[in-house]
Design a protein around this motif. Structure first.
Motif, PDB file in Angstrom:
ATOM      1  N   LEU A 120      40.521  32.410  32.900  1.00  0.00           N
ATOM      2  CA  LEU A 120      40.745  33.802  33.289  1.00  0.00           C
ATOM      3  C   LEU A 120      41.619  33.895  34.538  1.00  0.00           C
ATOM      4  O   LEU A 120      42.526  34.729  34.615  1.00  0.00           O
ATOM      5  N   ILE A 121      41.350  33.050  35.503  1.00  0.00           N
ATOM      6  CA  ILE A 121      42.148  33.054  36.740  1.00  0.00           C
ATOM      7  C   ILE A 121      43.596  32.669  36.456  1.00  0.00           C
ATOM      8  O   ILE A 121      44.532  33.243  37.021  1.00  0.00           O
ATOM      9  N   SER A 122      43.795  31.705  35.549  1.00  0.00           N
ATOM     10  CA  SER A 122      45.156  31.244  35.244  1.00  0.00           C
ATOM     11  C   SER A 122      46.018  32.337  34.624  1.00  0.00           C
ATOM     12  O   SER A 122      47.249  32.266  34.666  1.00  0.00           O
ATOM     13  N   LYS A 123      45.389  33.359  34.061  1.00  0.00           N
ATOM     14  CA  LYS A 123      46.133  34.446  33.418  1.00  0.00           C
ATOM     15  C   LYS A 123      46.343  35.647  34.337  1.00  0.00           C
ATOM     16  O   LYS A 123      46.850  36.678  33.896  1.00  0.00           O
ATOM     17  N   ARG A 124      45.954  35.499  35.604  1.00  0.00           N
ATOM     18  CA  ARG A 124      46.090  36.595  36.563  1.00  0.00           C
ATOM     19  C   ARG A 124      46.827  36.094  37.799  1.00  0.00           C
ATOM     20  O   ARG A 124      46.303  35.236  38.525  1.00  0.00           O
ATOM     21  N   ASP A 125      47.994  36.641  38.051  1.00  0.00           N
ATOM     22  CA  ASP A 125      48.802  36.146  39.170  1.00  0.00           C
ATOM     23  C   ASP A 125      48.401  36.735  40.516  1.00  0.00           C
ATOM     24  O   ASP A 125      48.949  36.356  41.552  1.00  0.00           O
ATOM     25  N   TRP A 126      47.436  37.660  40.518  1.00  0.00           N
ATOM     26  CA  TRP A 126      47.033  38.314  41.764  1.00  0.00           C
ATOM     27  C   TRP A 126      45.799  37.694  42.414  1.00  0.00           C
ATOM     28  O   TRP A 126      45.352  38.132  43.474  1.00  0.00           O
ATOM     29  N   LYS A 176      34.789  39.917  40.027  1.00  0.00           N
ATOM     30  CA  LYS A 176      36.072  40.192  40.686  1.00  0.00           C
ATOM     31  C   LYS A 176      37.216  40.370  39.675  1.00  0.00           C
ATOM     32  O   LYS A 176      38.235  40.973  39.997  1.00  0.00           O
ATOM     33  N   LEU A 177      37.040  39.822  38.463  1.00  0.00           N
ATOM     34  CA  LEU A 177      38.135  39.798  37.499  1.00  0.00           C
ATOM     35  C   LEU A 177      38.117  40.949  36.498  1.00  0.00           C
ATOM     36  O   LEU A 177      39.053  41.095  35.715  1.00  0.00           O
ATOM     37  N   ILE A 178      37.054  41.742  36.479  1.00  0.00           N
ATOM     38  CA  ILE A 178      37.027  42.919  35.620  1.00  0.00           C
ATOM     39  C   ILE A 178      37.433  44.137  36.439  1.00  0.00           C
ATOM     40  O   ILE A 178      37.466  44.069  37.676  1.00  0.00           O
ATOM     41  N   PRO A 179      37.779  45.253  35.794  1.00  0.00           N
ATOM     42  CA  PRO A 179      38.152  46.455  36.553  1.00  0.00           C
ATOM     43  C   PRO A 179      37.099  46.812  37.595  1.00  0.00           C
ATOM     44  O   PRO A 179      35.891  46.676  37.357  1.00  0.00           O
TER      45      PRO A 179
END
Length: 353
Positions: A120-126, A176-179
């Protein structure tokens, strides 16, 4: 196929050696040859002749409470078990096989959490660097568990503490990774304090039922726990065995929220918390069963994702009585060995876990 009834006023009866299902005043017939289980929630009626038809075709009938936890089930009468399997389970409490199994099984759960959160982290650049570092720390708990010397009696509390620490980090990352509107503060159950945990509790309840069924069919005793305590009437080994499969609930629940599929009408308030509404259960049952019925490659065969539990339970039972040298699927065994080796930089593989 599994039949999931969760609408108030629904009913299931037998007619002409078929199941006749009534939902919202609509009627449909289903052949018993097409069903592997019947899951009943809320105020659903089932007739005695429908139960008999289910038993004649080895169809499991499970009743779920308002939170999705199984509170009763009707077993088919043909389940058998050799005493040797259950005796081996008891012996594992005091021999190296038991502690080795628990080490592996908890590490497998942590590996699943690590792999999913890393993906999941690898798909989010923020994602900030401190959250990435936090995610990487999850692996250290598995390494500590696997390299701890001692017996189950000595290590049990330590294992549960380390596993709990890994899970707290894991769920804090998912939050932290969901809306932001759906963010939550850790795990909560009976009742859930937030929408995410309401869905997760219902999914875990369903997996408890599937895990218990798998253990009994494999000849294992759901009450003879290795890590979880043997309290009166507590299915301790179900709590042990389910750990490696919690990821089967975590993934689809996370995607409901990350893709903003959760609607207000899917939840209803209860004292000091939330639970799924009838509408929410109808939505989630279809969504979850579709995910679990997805065909994957496992143990050199094409299987439904949910069937991993049953095949693994049989493998473990055969291992316990000396008929198999290994109970883990070969690719998972390889990944786990690399994951718990502190001298290897763990590189994830793009395959089912």
């Amino acid at each position: 196929m599994e039949l999931h009834l969760n609408t108030y006023g629904s009913a299931i009866r037998k007619k002409d050696d078929m199941f006749e299902i009534w939902v919202d005043e609509k009627k449909v017939k289903i052949s018993p040859q097409k069903l592997t289980g019947i899951i009943i929630a809320n105020a659903v009626q089932i007739s005695s002749d429908a139960i008999q038809l289910a038993m004649e075709h080895n169809i499991d009938v499970v009743m779920l409470d308002q939170y999705g936890n199984p509170y009763a089930r009707v077993w088919f009468p043909k389940i058998g078990s050799t005493v040797l399997i259950r005796r081996s389970q008891l012996e594992m409490l005091k021999n190296p096989m038991g502690v080795d199994f628990i080490k592996r099984w908890i590490c497998l759960k942590i590996m699943n959490q690590y792999r999913f959160s890393k993906l999941l982290i690898s798909k989010r650049d923020w994602v900030p660097e401190d959250l990435k570092a936090k995610q990487e720390s999850i692996r250290s708990f598995a390494v500590s568990i696997y390299n701890s010397p001692g017996s189950l009696d000595e290590l049990g509390p330590t294992f549960m503490g380390l596993e709990g620490s890994a899970s707290r980090i894991y769920f804090s990352i998912l939050s932290k990774l969901i809306p932001e509107a759906y963010s939550f503060r850790g795990r909560s159950s009976r009742p859930a304090k937030d929408a995410f945990n309401a869905f997760l509790n219902y999914a875990y309840g369903f997996l408890y039922s599937k895990t218990e069924r798998a253990l009994v069919i494999a000849g294992l005793d759901p009450y003879i726990g290795l890590l979880h305590s043997d309290n009166y009437n507590k299915k301790s080994f179900v709590f042990d065995f389910i750990e490696a499969y919690r990821i089967l609930a975590d993934e689809p629940v996370f995607y409901i929220f990350s893709r903003q599929k959760c609607k207000p009408e899917y939840l209803e308030p209860v004292f000091d918390g939330l639970r799924l509404s009838t509408e929410g259960k109808k939505f989630f049952a279809l969504y979850f069963l579709e995910y679990l019925d997805t065909i994957i490659r496992y143990r050199n065969k094409n299987r439904k994702r949910i069937d991993m539990i049953q095949t693994d339970a049989h493998a473990f039972a055969n291992y316990a009585i000396g008929k198999k040298d290994e109970y883990l699927e070969s690719s998972i065994f390889r990944k786990l060995k690399n994951f718990i080796n502190p001298d290897i930089k763990y590189i994830d593989e793009d395959s089912e876990c």
